[in-house]
Design a protein around this motif. Structure first.
Motif, PDB file in Angstrom:
ATOM      1  N   ARG A 128       0.837  -1.189   0.000  1.00 56.41           N
ATOM      2  CA  ARG A 128       0.000   0.000   0.000  1.00 56.41           C
ATOM      3  C   ARG A 128       0.878   1.247   0.000  1.00 56.41           C
ATOM      4  O   ARG A 128       1.767   1.390   0.834  1.00 56.41           O
ATOM      5  N   GLN A 129       0.611   2.130  -0.949  1.00 53.99           N
ATOM      6  CA  GLN A 129       1.362   3.376  -1.044  1.00 53.99           C
ATOM      7  C   GLN A 129       0.717   4.417  -0.148  1.00 53.99           C
ATOM      8  O   GLN A 129      -0.506   4.502  -0.056  1.00 53.99           O
ATOM      9  N   ALA A 164       3.544   9.383  -1.263  1.00 55.46           N
ATOM     10  CA  ALA A 164       4.232   8.666  -2.336  1.00 55.46           C
ATOM     11  C   ALA A 164       3.364   8.602  -3.587  1.00 55.46           C
ATOM     12  O   ALA A 164       3.874   8.725  -4.708  1.00 55.46           O
ATOM     13  N   ALA A 165       2.059   8.438  -3.421  1.00 58.50           N
ATOM     14  CA  ALA A 165       1.158   8.417  -4.574  1.00 58.50           C
ATOM     15  C   ALA A 165       1.136   9.779  -5.261  1.00 58.50           C
ATOM     16  O   ALA A 165       1.155   9.864  -6.498  1.00 58.50           O
TER      17      ALA A 165
END
Length: 151
Positions: free
Chosen positions: A8-9, A13-14
Motif C-alpha cells: 500500500r502506497q 508517495a502516490a
C-alpha cells in the motif's frame, strides 16, 4: 472483495508519483499567475459591464490562464499547445489586467508556460556531478586494475 497483494502506497508517495508524470510546477505556476491577476482586479462585475470589452478581457484572460494551468496538470499530453496559448495570454494580460497583475502574475504565467513547454516525459533522472565523478573514478580505477592484471 480482496485487494491484490501490492504494498500500500502512502498518499505522499502516490502524489509524488502522480506529480512526476506531468509538468506539475509549470501548470501550477500558470494557474497561480492567473489567480494572482484575478485577485488584483478591483472592479465589480457591474463596472466591468459598463466599461465594455476591455473590462471583460481583464477577467477573461486570467480565467483562461487558470483553466490552461489546470489542463496542463490533468491533461499533460497536450502541454505544448496549452503552454503556447498560456504564454500568449500571459503576455496579453499586460495590456488588459493592471500590467499583468503588477508584473507578478505575468511573470508567474510566463515562467509556468515555459516550464510546461520544456518538460519532457519519460526522461532519465539527472545524475549529480558528484556521482558522475565518482563513477568516472571507479571506471578509471577498474581499467587500471585490469591493465595491471594483464601485464
Amino acid at each position: 472483495m480482496a485487494l491484490p497483494d501490492r504494498p500500500r502506497q502512502g498518499t505522499r508517495a502516490a502524489f509524488r508519483g502522480w506529480r512526476a508524470r506531468r509538468p506539475f510546477w509549470g501548470g501550477l505556476l500558470l494557474a497561480l499567475g492567473g489567480g494572482w491577476i484575478l485577485l488584483t482586479e478591483k472592479a465589480s462585475l457591474k463596472v466591468v459591464m459598463h466599461v465594455g470589452m476591455q473590462g471583460v478581457a481583464g477577467y477573461l484572460l486570467p480565467t483562461v490562464m487558470v483553466i490552461l494551468g489546470l489542463l496542463i496538470l490533468f491533461n499533460p499530453s497536450q502541454r505544448l499547445f496549452y503552454s503556447i496559448i498560456g504564454i500568449l495570454i500571459s503576455l496579453g494580460t499586460w495590456l488588459t489586467s493592471n500590467l499583468g497583475g503588477f508584473f507578478i502574475g505575468l511573470l508567474l504565467g510566463a515562467v509556468g508556460s515555459c516550464l510546461s513547454f520544456g518538460w519532457l516525459p519519460d526522461q532519465e533522472p539527472r545524475i549529480s556531478r558528484r556521482k558522475r565523478r565518482k563513477q568516472a573514478r571507479a571506471a578509471a580505477h577498474a581499467m587500471a586494475e585490469g591493465a595491471e592484471g594483464t601485464a
